[in-house]
Design a protein around this motif. Structure first.
Motif, PDB file in Angstrom:
ATOM      1  N   TYR A 189      15.677 -14.174   4.524  1.00  0.00           N
ATOM      2  CA  TYR A 189      15.693 -14.653   5.903  1.00  0.00           C
ATOM      3  C   TYR A 189      14.602 -15.683   6.182  1.00  0.00           C
ATOM      4  CZ  TYR A 189      19.237 -11.290   7.344  1.00  0.00           C
ATOM      5  OH  TYR A 189      20.409 -10.596   7.491  1.00  0.00           O
ATOM      6  N   GLN A 190      13.683 -15.870   5.250  1.00  0.00           N
ATOM      7  CA  GLN A 190      12.583 -16.828   5.390  1.00  0.00           C
ATOM      8  C   GLN A 190      11.746 -16.557   6.637  1.00  0.00           C
ATOM      9  OE1 GLN A 190      11.362 -19.735   3.317  1.00  0.00           O
ATOM     10  NE2 GLN A 190      12.139 -18.019   2.085  1.00  0.00           N
ATOM     11  N   THR A 191      11.229 -15.343   6.694  1.00  0.00           N
ATOM     12  CA  THR A 191      10.298 -14.986   7.761  1.00  0.00           C
ATOM     13  C   THR A 191       8.967 -15.709   7.564  1.00  0.00           C
ATOM     14  OG1 THR A 191       9.506 -13.081   6.495  1.00  0.00           O
ATOM     15  CG2 THR A 191      11.348 -12.707   8.025  1.00  0.00           C
ATOM     16  N   ALA A 192       8.135 -15.650   8.595  1.00  0.00           N
ATOM     17  CA  ALA A 192       6.797 -16.226   8.451  1.00  0.00           C
ATOM     18  C   ALA A 192       6.012 -15.471   7.386  1.00  0.00           C
ATOM     19  CB  ALA A 192       6.059 -16.175   9.782  1.00  0.00           C
ATOM     20  N   SER A 193       6.082 -14.146   7.460  1.00  0.00           N
ATOM     21  CA  SER A 193       5.328 -13.333   6.505  1.00  0.00           C
ATOM     22  C   SER A 193       5.929 -11.942   6.415  1.00  0.00           C
ATOM     23  CB  SER A 193       3.854 -13.223   6.922  1.00  0.00           C
ATOM     24  OG  SER A 193       3.692 -12.283   7.966  1.00  0.00           O
ATOM     25  N   VAL A 194       5.416 -11.181   5.470  1.00  0.00           N
ATOM     26  CA  VAL A 194       5.635  -9.741   5.412  1.00  0.00           C
ATOM     27  C   VAL A 194       4.284  -9.089   5.638  1.00  0.00           C
ATOM     28  CG1 VAL A 194       5.269  -9.589   2.917  1.00  0.00           C
ATOM     29  CG2 VAL A 194       6.619  -7.838   4.068  1.00  0.00           C
ATOM     30  N   CYS A 195       4.273  -7.978   6.365  1.00  0.00           N
ATOM     31  CA  CYS A 195       3.023  -7.241   6.578  1.00  0.00           C
ATOM     32  C   CYS A 195       3.176  -5.870   5.947  1.00  0.00           C
ATOM     33  CB  CYS A 195       2.717  -7.120   8.064  1.00  0.00           C
ATOM     34  SG  CYS A 195       1.063  -6.467   8.399  1.00  0.00           S
ATOM     35  N   VAL A 196       2.429  -5.646   4.868  1.00  0.00           N
ATOM     36  CA  VAL A 196       2.541  -4.405   4.105  1.00  0.00           C
ATOM     37  C   VAL A 196       1.224  -3.633   4.146  1.00  0.00           C
ATOM     38  CG1 VAL A 196       4.284  -5.360   2.537  1.00  0.00           C
ATOM     39  CG2 VAL A 196       1.858  -5.546   1.943  1.00  0.00           C
ATOM     40  N   LYS A 197       1.296  -2.373   3.731  1.00  0.00           N
ATOM     41  CA  LYS A 197       0.073  -1.574   3.610  1.00  0.00           C
ATOM     42  C   LYS A 197      -0.800  -2.163   2.495  1.00  0.00           C
ATOM     43  CE  LYS A 197       2.818   1.943   3.165  1.00  0.00           C
ATOM     44  NZ  LYS A 197       3.407   3.301   2.952  1.00  0.00           N
ATOM     45  N   PRO A 198      -2.126  -1.973   2.579  1.00  0.00           N
ATOM     46  CA  PRO A 198      -3.010  -2.550   1.563  1.00  0.00           C
ATOM     47  C   PRO A 198      -2.632  -2.184   0.131  1.00  0.00           C
ATOM     48  CG  PRO A 198      -4.309  -1.800   3.413  1.00  0.00           C
ATOM     49  CD  PRO A 198      -2.905  -1.337   3.676  1.00  0.00           C
ATOM     50  N   CYS A 199      -2.138  -0.963  -0.082  1.00  0.00           N
ATOM     51  CA  CYS A 199      -1.788  -0.540  -1.437  1.00  0.00           C
ATOM     52  C   CYS A 199      -0.585  -1.282  -1.998  1.00  0.00           C
ATOM     53  CB  CYS A 199      -1.514   0.965  -1.465  1.00  0.00           C
ATOM     54  SG  CYS A 199      -0.157   1.493  -0.401  1.00  0.00           S
ATOM     55  N   ASN A 200       0.145  -1.990  -1.126  1.00  0.00           N
ATOM     56  CA  ASN A 200       1.360  -2.686  -1.562  1.00  0.00           C
ATOM     57  C   ASN A 200       1.234  -4.209  -1.571  1.00  0.00           C
ATOM     58  OD1 ASN A 200       2.861  -0.310  -1.964  1.00  0.00           O
ATOM     59  ND2 ASN A 200       3.371  -0.182   0.210  1.00  0.00           N
ATOM     60  N   VAL A 201       0.026  -4.708  -1.327  1.00  0.00           N
ATOM     61  CA  VAL A 201      -0.147  -6.168  -1.271  1.00  0.00           C
ATOM     62  C   VAL A 201       0.227  -6.822  -2.594  1.00  0.00           C
ATOM     63  CG1 VAL A 201      -1.846  -8.027  -1.070  1.00  0.00           C
ATOM     64  CG2 VAL A 201      -1.848  -6.148   0.579  1.00  0.00           C
ATOM     65  N   LYS A 202      -0.269  -6.278  -3.695  1.00  0.00           N
ATOM     66  CA  LYS A 202      -0.004  -6.893  -5.000  1.00  0.00           C
ATOM     67  C   LYS A 202       1.494  -6.884  -5.298  1.00  0.00           C
ATOM     68  CE  LYS A 202      -3.204  -6.441  -7.983  1.00  0.00           C
ATOM     69  NZ  LYS A 202      -4.164  -5.950  -9.014  1.00  0.00           N
ATOM     70  N   ILE A 203       2.174  -5.811  -4.958  1.00  0.00           N
ATOM     71  CA  ILE A 203       3.623  -5.730  -5.172  1.00  0.00           C
ATOM     72  C   ILE A 203       4.332  -6.815  -4.371  1.00  0.00           C
ATOM     73  CG2 ILE A 203       5.671  -4.295  -4.726  1.00  0.00           C
ATOM     74  CD1 ILE A 203       3.774  -1.847  -5.166  1.00  0.00           C
ATOM     75  N   ALA A 204       3.968  -6.943  -3.091  1.00  0.00           N
ATOM     76  CA  ALA A 204       4.598  -7.943  -2.233  1.00  0.00           C
ATOM     77  C   ALA A 204       4.314  -9.356  -2.728  1.00  0.00           C
ATOM     78  CB  ALA A 204       4.101  -7.782  -0.799  1.00  0.00           C
ATOM     79  N   ALA A 205       3.084  -9.598  -3.150  1.00  0.00           N
ATOM     80  CA  ALA A 205       2.731 -10.940  -3.637  1.00  0.00           C
ATOM     81  C   ALA A 205       3.536 -11.312  -4.875  1.00  0.00           C
ATOM     82  CB  ALA A 205       1.236 -11.008  -3.938  1.00  0.00           C
ATOM     83  N   ASP A 206       3.766 -10.349  -5.750  1.00  0.00           N
ATOM     84  CA  ASP A 206       4.572 -10.616  -6.944  1.00  0.00           C
ATOM     85  C   ASP A 206       6.025 -10.922  -6.575  1.00  0.00           C
ATOM     86  OD1 ASP A 206       2.406 -10.237  -8.585  1.00  0.00           O
ATOM     87  OD2 ASP A 206       2.917  -8.171  -9.125  1.00  0.00           O
ATOM     88  N   VAL A 207       6.588 -10.132  -5.668  1.00  0.00           N
ATOM     89  CA  VAL A 207       7.996 -10.321  -5.283  1.00  0.00           C
ATOM     90  C   VAL A 207       8.195 -11.651  -4.561  1.00  0.00           C
ATOM     91  CG1 VAL A 207       9.886  -9.423  -3.862  1.00  0.00           C
ATOM     92  CG2 VAL A 207       8.443  -7.839  -5.162  1.00  0.00           C
ATOM     93  N   LEU A 208       7.221 -12.030  -3.737  1.00  0.00           N
ATOM     94  CA  LEU A 208       7.401 -13.200  -2.862  1.00  0.00           C
ATOM     95  C   LEU A 208       6.801 -14.484  -3.423  1.00  0.00           C
ATOM     96  CD1 LEU A 208       6.785 -11.397   0.531  1.00  0.00           C
ATOM     97  CD2 LEU A 208       8.926 -12.418  -0.255  1.00  0.00           C
ATOM     98  N   GLN A 209       6.287 -14.436  -4.619  1.00  0.00           N
ATOM     99  CA  GLN A 209       5.696 -15.641  -5.207  1.00  0.00           C
ATOM    100  C   GLN A 209       6.715 -16.781  -5.240  1.00  0.00           C
ATOM    101  OE1 GLN A 209       4.165 -15.074  -9.150  1.00  0.00           O
ATOM    102  NE2 GLN A 209       3.017 -16.983  -9.152  1.00  0.00           N
TER     103      GLN A 209
END
Length: 244
Positions: free
Chosen positions: A45-65
């Protein structure tokens, strides 16, 4: 993507609506698979961002790279009670993991106690540290408006602005209330729009309410009903085209 001066169904596009949204993946029981699925939805959907819990930041960064969707996280969440130096450590660790946006909860009890210098200093120390590590880092201060008087909301806005925060934000979505139009108008009226933006968060589940929030002065929207909101915008635009 800049918003029209008068946001409405007629002046917005589905793409513009999506770019106002920080898609929230903050439920305490959310699984890693659900986080990954939510990040893929953000890419779709090309949102501005995703807001995740701190423990999931690395996971989100990998998926959204490489997708153009920013990764954000929360600091001192949801009550804002951790000491300032702990919030700073949390912020710097999140940046190391790939976060570029930080939504920090201010110390609500200290604000209500009149310890304004401490509240301002905490925001400033975190903002300086985060931007020192990542100059483009976006810092948003969560006020938790449902727990504050109007006078306290105004004070929190001014303290956040003085401390150099990029946004003031209505709510965590995990307290006694979410975004209200009255709060958004108050926050917009008591910050400088050229330096401090406003984020509405908590209970925004429909397109109509999202647009009301934008009209009241919000620049960014925290929501988890992203697909339903953007799909509704697409449907209305399609219906509009058929009527022309």
């Amino acid at each position: 993507m800049s918003l029209p001066s008068t946001p409405s169904i007629e002046t917005l596009t589905p793409e513009a609506v999506a770019k106002t949204i920080d898609h929230a993946l903050l439920r305490p029981d959310m699984t890693v698979d659900e986080v990954i699925e939510g990040c893929r939805l953000c890419a779709k959907y090309q949102t501005a961002s995703v807001c995740v819990k701190p423990c999931n930041v690395k996971i989100a960064a990998d998926v959204l790279q490489g997708t153009g969707v920013d990764v954000g996280t929360v600091i001192g969440f949801p009550h804002g009670n951790t000491p300032a130096h702990v919030k700073v450590c949390e912020a710097l660790a999140a940046i190391d993991d790939g976060a570029v946006e930080l939504d920090m909860v201010l110390n609500i009890g200290h604000l209500k106690s009149g310890r304004f210098d401490e509240v301002r200093n905490e925001i400033q120390v975190l903002t300086v540290a985060a931007k020192g590590k990542l100059p483009t880092c976006c810092v948003k201060v969560i006020l938790e408006c449902s727990l504050l008087t109007d006078e306290e909301k105004i004070t929190a806005c001014k303290l956040s602005e003085d401390a150099g925060a990029d946004y003031v934000k209505t709510s965590t979505g995990f307290s006694t209330g979410g975004a209200t139009i009255a709060d958004l108008k108050l926050m917009r009226a008591n910050t400088n729009p050229s330096t401090t933006r406003v984020k509405a968060s908590g209970g925004i589940r429909t397109l109509d309410f999202l647009i009301e929030c934008l009209q009241a002065g919000a620049d960014r929207i925290g929501a988890s009903a992203t697909a339903a909101i953007v799909d509704e915008m697409r449907a209305r635009k399609a219906a509009e085209s058929k009527c022309q």
